[in-house]
Design a protein around this motif. Sequence first.
Motif, PDB file in Angstrom:
ATOM      1  N   GLU A  71      25.430 -73.786 -30.187  1.00 11.02           N
ATOM      2  CA  GLU A  71      25.216 -72.381 -30.830  1.00 11.02           C
ATOM      3  C   GLU A  71      24.065 -71.878 -29.794  1.00 11.02           C
ATOM      4  O   GLU A  71      23.027 -72.361 -29.994  1.00 11.02           O
ATOM      5  N   LEU A  72      24.362 -70.746 -29.122  1.00 12.67           N
ATOM      6  CA  LEU A  72      23.250 -69.851 -28.379  1.00 12.67           C
ATOM      7  C   LEU A  72      23.167 -68.742 -29.347  1.00 12.67           C
ATOM      8  O   LEU A  72      23.977 -68.122 -29.682  1.00 12.67           O
ATOM      9  N   VAL A  73      21.810 -68.374 -29.206  1.00  7.83           N
ATOM     10  CA  VAL A  73      21.802 -66.948 -29.971  1.00  7.83           C
ATOM     11  C   VAL A  73      21.259 -65.866 -28.787  1.00  7.83           C
ATOM     12  O   VAL A  73      21.227 -64.629 -29.245  1.00  7.83           O
ATOM     13  N   GLU A  74      20.854 -66.102 -27.691  1.00  9.69           N
ATOM     14  CA  GLU A  74      20.405 -65.213 -26.799  1.00  9.69           C
ATOM     15  C   GLU A  74      20.618 -65.737 -25.197  1.00  9.69           C
ATOM     16  O   GLU A  74      20.619 -66.920 -25.058  1.00  9.69           O
ATOM     17  N   ALA A  75      20.822 -64.912 -24.243  1.00  8.57           N
ATOM     18  CA  ALA A  75      21.008 -65.279 -22.925  1.00  8.57           C
ATOM     19  C   ALA A  75      20.250 -64.263 -21.919  1.00  8.57           C
ATOM     20  O   ALA A  75      20.040 -63.079 -22.502  1.00  8.57           O
ATOM     21  N   PHE A  76      19.892 -64.650 -20.924  1.00  8.30           N
ATOM     22  CA  PHE A  76      19.188 -63.935 -19.796  1.00  8.30           C
ATOM     23  C   PHE A  76      19.887 -64.339 -18.553  1.00  8.30           C
ATOM     24  O   PHE A  76      19.861 -65.501 -18.340  1.00  8.30           O
ATOM     25  N   VAL A  77      20.315 -63.473 -17.804  1.00 15.23           N
ATOM     26  CA  VAL A  77      21.196 -63.496 -16.551  1.00 15.23           C
ATOM     27  C   VAL A  77      20.464 -62.655 -15.365  1.00 15.23           C
ATOM     28  O   VAL A  77      20.361 -61.628 -15.609  1.00 15.23           O
ATOM     29  N   ILE A  78      20.185 -63.325 -14.256  1.00 15.08           N
ATOM     30  CA  ILE A  78      19.368 -62.731 -13.335  1.00 15.08           C
ATOM     31  C   ILE A  78      19.813 -63.083 -11.789  1.00 15.08           C
ATOM     32  O   ILE A  78      20.259 -63.933 -11.516  1.00 15.08           O
TER      33      ILE A  78
END
Length: 135
Positions: A71-78
């Motif tokens: 389970e992931l609760v947050e993501a950041f893509v750059i």
Amino acid sequence: MSSSADTLKAAAQAVRENAYAPYSKFKVGAAVRSASGVIYAGCNVENAAYPEGTCAEAGAIAAMVAAGETELVEAFVIADCPAPVPPCGGCRQKLAEFAKGDAKITLATMDGVTSETTVGDLLPGSFDADFLDQD
């Protein structure tokens, strides 16, 4: 940005530098925070046999799953673009597989432009396991 979000951003920026993008020259980094709070990162990895490469989001999710979390609760893509780049359709589905609809997704450029959204907004009406349970 909170220190928690800064940590996620830093992980995505750092792994982006490791991207293998000799064909497109389009490096992408992604970091996901699991439900336990651990950050997993991934970068895009191209292959001369298009479309056999791996997206950054998929790499980060694979690292999370390989570590035993689901389970992931947050993501950041750059990425290095004039505007924040949203995940491809396949990665939207992957994010939806491992996150609730309200999980925050931050999309960013190398110049600091950001856009915040949620998994649900990225993929409304997503296909999920409920469709497979036909008993």
